[in-house]
Design a protein around this motif. Structure first.
Motif, mmCIF file in Angstrom:
data_model
loop_
_atom_site.group_PDB
_atom_site.id
_atom_site.type_symbol
_atom_site.label_atom_id
_atom_site.label_comp_id
_atom_site.label_asym_id
_atom_site.label_seq_id
_atom_site.Cartn_x
_atom_site.Cartn_y
_atom_site.Cartn_z
ATOM 1 N N GLY A 233 6.068 11.295 7.184
ATOM 2 C CA GLY A 233 5.409 10.239 7.940
ATOM 3 C C GLY A 233 4.798 9.143 7.087
ATOM 4 O O GLY A 233 4.777 7.978 7.484
ATOM 5 N N ASP A 234 4.308 9.502 5.899
ATOM 6 C CA ASP A 234 3.678 8.485 5.046
ATOM 7 C C ASP A 234 4.720 7.610 4.346
ATOM 8 O O ASP A 234 4.373 6.826 3.442
ATOM 9 N N HIS A 235 6.001 7.717 4.786
ATOM 10 C CA HIS A 235 7.062 6.855 4.247
ATOM 11 C C HIS A 235 7.877 6.185 5.350
ATOM 12 O O HIS A 235 8.666 5.289 5.058
ATOM 13 N N VAL A 236 7.673 6.643 6.590
ATOM 14 C CA VAL A 236 8.542 6.121 7.665
ATOM 15 C C VAL A 236 7.801 5.671 8.923
ATOM 16 O O VAL A 236 8.432 5.252 9.890
ATOM 17 N N VAL B 2 2.513 3.765 -7.582
ATOM 18 C CA VAL B 2 2.354 3.839 -6.125
ATOM 19 C C VAL B 2 1.932 5.264 -5.737
ATOM 20 O O VAL B 2 1.793 6.130 -6.588
ATOM 21 N N HIS B 3 1.738 5.489 -4.442
ATOM 22 C CA HIS B 3 1.397 6.814 -3.908
ATOM 23 C C HIS B 3 0.090 7.351 -4.501
ATOM 24 O O HIS B 3 0.022 8.491 -4.961
ATOM 25 N N TYR B 4 -0.955 6.515 -4.456
ATOM 26 C CA TYR B 4 -2.272 6.950 -4.932
ATOM 27 C C TYR B 4 -3.348 6.322 -4.038
ATOM 28 O O TYR B 4 -3.108 5.309 -3.373
ATOM 29 N N SER C 39 13.002 6.844 1.183
ATOM 30 C CA SER C 39 13.219 7.904 0.190
ATOM 31 C C SER C 39 13.302 9.283 0.836
ATOM 32 O O SER C 39 13.992 10.161 0.339
ATOM 33 N N HIS C 40 12.582 9.485 1.933
ATOM 34 C CA HIS C 40 12.629 10.756 2.655
ATOM 35 C C HIS C 40 11.948 10.580 4.008
ATOM 36 O O HIS C 40 11.509 9.472 4.327
ATOM 37 N N GLY C 41 11.859 11.659 4.788
ATOM 38 C CA GLY C 41 11.441 11.526 6.178
ATOM 39 C C GLY C 41 9.962 11.699 6.460
ATOM 40 O O GLY C 41 9.530 11.586 7.607
ATOM 41 N N GLY D 165 10.660 7.397 -5.322
ATOM 42 C CA GLY D 165 10.260 8.093 -4.100
ATOM 43 C C GLY D 165 9.141 9.066 -4.422
ATOM 44 O O GLY D 165 8.374 8.867 -5.369
ATOM 45 N N ASP D 166 9.030 10.117 -3.642
ATOM 46 C CA ASP D 166 8.073 11.189 -3.955
ATOM 47 C C ASP D 166 8.829 12.197 -4.797
ATOM 48 O O ASP D 166 9.823 12.763 -4.347
ATOM 49 N N THR D 167 8.361 12.442 -5.997
ATOM 50 C CA THR D 167 9.079 13.419 -6.821
ATOM 51 C C THR D 167 8.192 13.984 -7.918
ATOM 52 O O THR D 167 7.202 13.377 -8.323
ATOM 53 N N GLY E 31 0.808 -1.215 0.000
ATOM 54 C CA GLY E 31 0.000 0.000 0.000
ATOM 55 C C GLY E 31 0.839 1.261 0.000
ATOM 56 O O GLY E 31 2.014 1.260 0.373
ATOM 57 N N HIS E 32 0.204 2.367 -0.432
ATOM 58 C CA HIS E 32 0.859 3.675 -0.564
ATOM 59 C C HIS E 32 2.193 3.509 -1.305
ATOM 60 O O HIS E 32 2.187 3.014 -2.440
ATOM 61 N N SER E 33 3.322 3.891 -0.694
ATOM 62 C CA SER E 33 4.611 3.709 -1.400
ATOM 63 C C SER E 33 5.427 2.597 -0.779
ATOM 64 O O SER E 33 6.648 2.566 -0.923
HETATM 65 MN MN MN Z 1 4.502 10.859 0.371
#
Ligand code: MN
Ligand code: NI
Length: 225
Positions: free
Chosen positions: A52-55, A188-190, A48-50, A138-140, A7-9
């Motif tokens: 919350g929706d990734h860590v 991803v990320h949708y 990919s970065h800090g 990642g998110d970009t 789910g998510h990323s």
């Molecule tokens: Mn994100």
């Protein structure tokens, strides 16, 4: 390579007998309520970065699995202060791990840690192994530097955000897949939040028109890359 979507990323890739988890955000994601993070025991966690929706699930999963966290220096330092293991990297850097190499590439986004502290810059990764090679953006936003990936690697696929608003939408993701040199996209990320809900039918129509394959795996399922 086996690819499991959480789910998510968040996804887990099995490469050369090692399990690599990306951007774990599961227990706070209602769409992934059927996933038990107690059963996820990766060897490595790539971040990919800090945001919350990734860590959000890094701490629990890293503790239970003793996984090593691979991310930017700022992100790994933040988790090392909690007693977790980290391998810091930064843009343009490549390192050989026991499953293959990871190259950290840039992403156009922002980054801060869940407590608001500085998270460095956001990143993407190219994982290269004799089992296959893929790019996780990642998110970009779409950016021209993605073209360098095509010059250096021969990708099996690209894992790209497609939810728009915070990242690329599908139109830019289709362009990104040209830039990086693959016709196969795992989206991803949708759909996780109202801002990033997509129309799957329209997404597939746009992909067909561009002669691209966009794979949207069900959460909890695996595919072979
Ligand atoms: Mn994100
Ligand atoms: Ni983000």
């Amino acid at each position: 390579m086996d690819f499991t979507y959480y789910g998510h990323s968040c996804f887990l890739v099995k490469v050369n007998g090692k399990e690599i988890l990306f951007d774990p955000f599961i227990s706070e994601n209602p769409l992934a309520a059927h996933i038990d993070i107690g059963n996820i025991n990766p060897d490595y966690i790539l971040l990919s970065h800090g945001h919350g929706d990734h860590v959000s699930d890094v701490e629990q999963i890293a503790r239970q699995s003793d996984a090593s966290i691979i991310s930017t220096f700022e992100v790994t330092s933040w988790f090392e202060k909690k007693g977790l293991k980290g391998h810091p990297m930064n843009y343009g850097g490549k390192w050989s791990f026991d499953f293959g190499t990871v190259k950290m590439v840039n992403a156009v986004h922002s980054s801060s840690m869940p407590d608001g502290s500085y998270g460095g810059n956001p990143a993407g990764f190219v994982v290269d192994s004799d089992n296959g090679t893929f790019y996780y953006a990642g998110d970009t936003a779409l950016h021209q530097d993605m073209k360098q990936i095509r010059e250096e690697f021969n990708l099996s696929c690209a894992v790209l955000p497609i939810g728009d608003n915070f990242t690329m939408g599908i139109e830019d993701a289709l362009k990104a897949s040209d830039y990086v040199g693959t016709d196969t996209i795992i989206g991803v990320h949708y759909d996780t939040f109202p801002y990033i809900e997509i129309e799957k039918e329209k997404t597939q129509e746009l992909a067909d028109k561009a002669n691209k394959k966009v794979i949207l795996p069900e959460i909890g399922t695996s595919i072979n890359l």
